[in-house]
Design an enzyme around this catalytic site. Structure first.
Site, mmCIF file in Angstrom:
data_model
loop_
_atom_site.group_PDB
_atom_site.id
_atom_site.type_symbol
_atom_site.label_atom_id
_atom_site.label_comp_id
_atom_site.label_asym_id
_atom_site.label_seq_id
_atom_site.Cartn_x
_atom_site.Cartn_y
_atom_site.Cartn_z
ATOM 1 N N HIS A 10 -3.014 2.249 8.299
ATOM 2 C CA HIS A 10 -4.145 1.504 7.730
ATOM 3 C C HIS A 10 -4.356 0.242 8.538
ATOM 4 O O HIS A 10 -3.394 -0.447 8.891
ATOM 5 C CB HIS A 10 -3.844 1.152 6.267
ATOM 6 C CG HIS A 10 -4.748 0.114 5.694
ATOM 7 N ND1 HIS A 10 -6.113 0.283 5.595
ATOM 8 C CD2 HIS A 10 -4.504 -1.129 5.198
ATOM 9 C CE1 HIS A 10 -6.650 -0.799 5.052
ATOM 10 N NE2 HIS A 10 -5.693 -1.677 4.813
ATOM 11 N N HIS A 33 -7.673 -2.994 9.586
ATOM 12 C CA HIS A 33 -8.974 -3.582 9.262
ATOM 13 C C HIS A 33 -9.866 -3.537 10.502
ATOM 14 O O HIS A 33 -10.339 -4.573 10.974
ATOM 15 C CB HIS A 33 -8.771 -5.010 8.742
ATOM 16 C CG HIS A 33 -7.908 -5.091 7.520
ATOM 17 N ND1 HIS A 33 -7.314 -6.256 7.078
ATOM 18 C CD2 HIS A 33 -7.538 -4.124 6.624
ATOM 19 C CE1 HIS A 33 -6.624 -6.012 5.968
ATOM 20 N NE2 HIS A 33 -6.734 -4.726 5.681
ATOM 21 N N HIS A 37 -13.250 -3.095 3.333
ATOM 22 C CA HIS A 37 -11.819 -3.346 3.499
ATOM 23 C C HIS A 37 -11.296 -2.851 4.850
ATOM 24 O O HIS A 37 -10.829 -3.630 5.665
ATOM 25 C CB HIS A 37 -11.041 -2.718 2.331
ATOM 26 C CG HIS A 37 -9.581 -2.988 2.361
ATOM 27 N ND1 HIS A 37 -8.812 -3.154 1.235
ATOM 28 C CD2 HIS A 37 -8.714 -3.121 3.396
ATOM 29 C CE1 HIS A 37 -7.561 -3.402 1.576
ATOM 30 N NE2 HIS A 37 -7.470 -3.364 2.877
ATOM 31 N N GLU A 56 0.826 -1.222 0.000
ATOM 32 C CA GLU A 56 0.000 0.000 0.000
ATOM 33 C C GLU A 56 0.858 1.270 0.000
ATOM 34 O O GLU A 56 0.378 2.349 0.334
ATOM 35 C CB GLU A 56 -0.947 0.012 1.205
ATOM 36 C CG GLU A 56 -1.942 -1.125 1.250
ATOM 37 C CD GLU A 56 -3.020 -1.096 0.159
ATOM 38 O OE1 GLU A 56 -2.990 -0.186 -0.680
ATOM 39 O OE2 GLU A 56 -3.857 -2.009 0.153
HETATM 40 O O1 2HA Z 1 -1.073 -5.219 3.564
HETATM 41 O O2 2HA Z 1 -3.970 -4.481 4.512
HETATM 42 O O3 2HA Z 1 -4.589 -3.367 2.228
HETATM 43 C C1 2HA Z 1 -2.287 -5.839 3.656
HETATM 44 C C2 2HA Z 1 -3.354 -4.859 3.540
HETATM 45 C C3 2HA Z 1 -3.644 -4.364 2.203
HETATM 46 ZN ZN ZN Z 2 -5.857 -3.638 4.138
#
Ligand code: 2HA
Ligand code: ZN
Length: 281
Positions: A150, A152, A221, A127
């Site tokens: 980032h 999840h 995502h 990313e």
């Molecule tokens: O690197 O989260 O969006 C793994 C992720 C990709």
């Molecule tokens: Zn991700």
């Protein structure tokens, strides 16, 4: 503090003692513990000053040059510590040098120089386009921005399936779920449709929204957060995720029957000296 000798006879501090490495270890461990970064999920980039890097590394000793397929020219010469592609947040604490890397955007703007880490031949997160484009965008509106994160985050991710999928609707619900939310993210959350992860397209779309907001929700995502410090950025995501968790409980309890009013929000904004995004009223 342990000191080690580099080839040049210049004594350097051990990078494992560096505050920026310790912060990366701590935050990746917390994100894993919270269940927001299963397997190789999630990635972090943290902008560093040349002086703080030079305390620990010979900045003239480039270990490898790693190409990128997007233009990072506005960041050339800038240093970042970055989670590795395919690496598990769970494992950062036991082997920071394999799972993290210190990079500098090379003079050509099209590649990065590796100064430390990725000891198994690894490369920065897939990313990287979204991260570096987001740094460029954030630095334009906030010269003190240093972190892009980032993950999840479970309840936020879940909401992209069940909730009306607009920036306004999601922001309003999150603001309503905890009184703190409007104060912590007055600009609201910007929602992106589903896009291919790792692509320049998702990078450009994320960066564009980053000019307006430090929180970008990727449909189906996860979430992107940006901030001046690791604590601030983690706290931002944590606050939005907590609100999404409360929303999940509220739905399970039968739905919203009463909530914070626009009048309440206005009084709150005044009390805390924040300017909520007017588009969300
Ligand atoms: O690197 O989260 O969006 C793994 C992720 C990709
Ligand atoms: Zn991700």
């Amino acid at each position: 503090m342990e000191r080690i000798l580099e080839g040049t006879n210049v004594e350097k501090n051990n990078i494992l003692d560096a505050p920026f490495v310790k912060e990366m270890v701590e935050v990746t461990s917390n994100l894993y513990r919270l269940g927001w970064d299963e397997r190789n999920g999630g990635n972090i980039t943290y902008l560093l000053d040349e002086e703080e890097v030079a305390n620990y590394l010979d900045i003239n000793n480039v270990l490898r040059n790693i190409p990128m397929d997007f233009d990072g020219t506005p960041l050339k010469g800038k240093y970042f510590i970055v989670t590795g592609s395919g690496k598990y947040f769970k494992n950062v604490v036991t082997d920071p040098a394999m799972n993290l890397g210190v990079i500098r955007v090379a003079a050509d703007g099209q590649s990065v120089d590796l100064l430390w880490g990725y000891t198994d031949g690894g490369v920065p997160t897939s990313e990287l386009p979204a991260h570096l484009m987001s740094h460029i965008a954030r630095l334009e509106v906030d010269p003190e921005n240093r972190v892009v994160m980032h993950c999840h985050a479970s309840h936020l991710l879940a909401m992209t399936f069940s909730h009306e999928l607009t920036s306004k609707a999601i922001t309003r619900t999150l603001w309503e779920m905890c009184t703190e939310c409007l104060v912590v993210f007055p600009e609201g959350v910007q929602v992106l449709p589903w896009l291919i992860p790792g692509s320049n397209e998702i990078g450009e779309a994320t960066a564009e929204k980053m000019k307006e907001s430090r929180l970008i929700l990727w449909s189906y995502h996860g979430i992107y957060g940006a901030g001046k410090t690791m604590d601030e950025t983690f706290g931002l995501i944590e606050t939005a995720e907590k609100a999404a968790e409360i929303y999940t409980y509220v739905c399970a309890q039968g739905g919203i029957r009463q909530t914070i009013s626009d009048e309440n929000f206005k009084a709150l904004a005044e009390q805390f000296g924040v300017k909520p995004n007017p588009e969300f009223f």
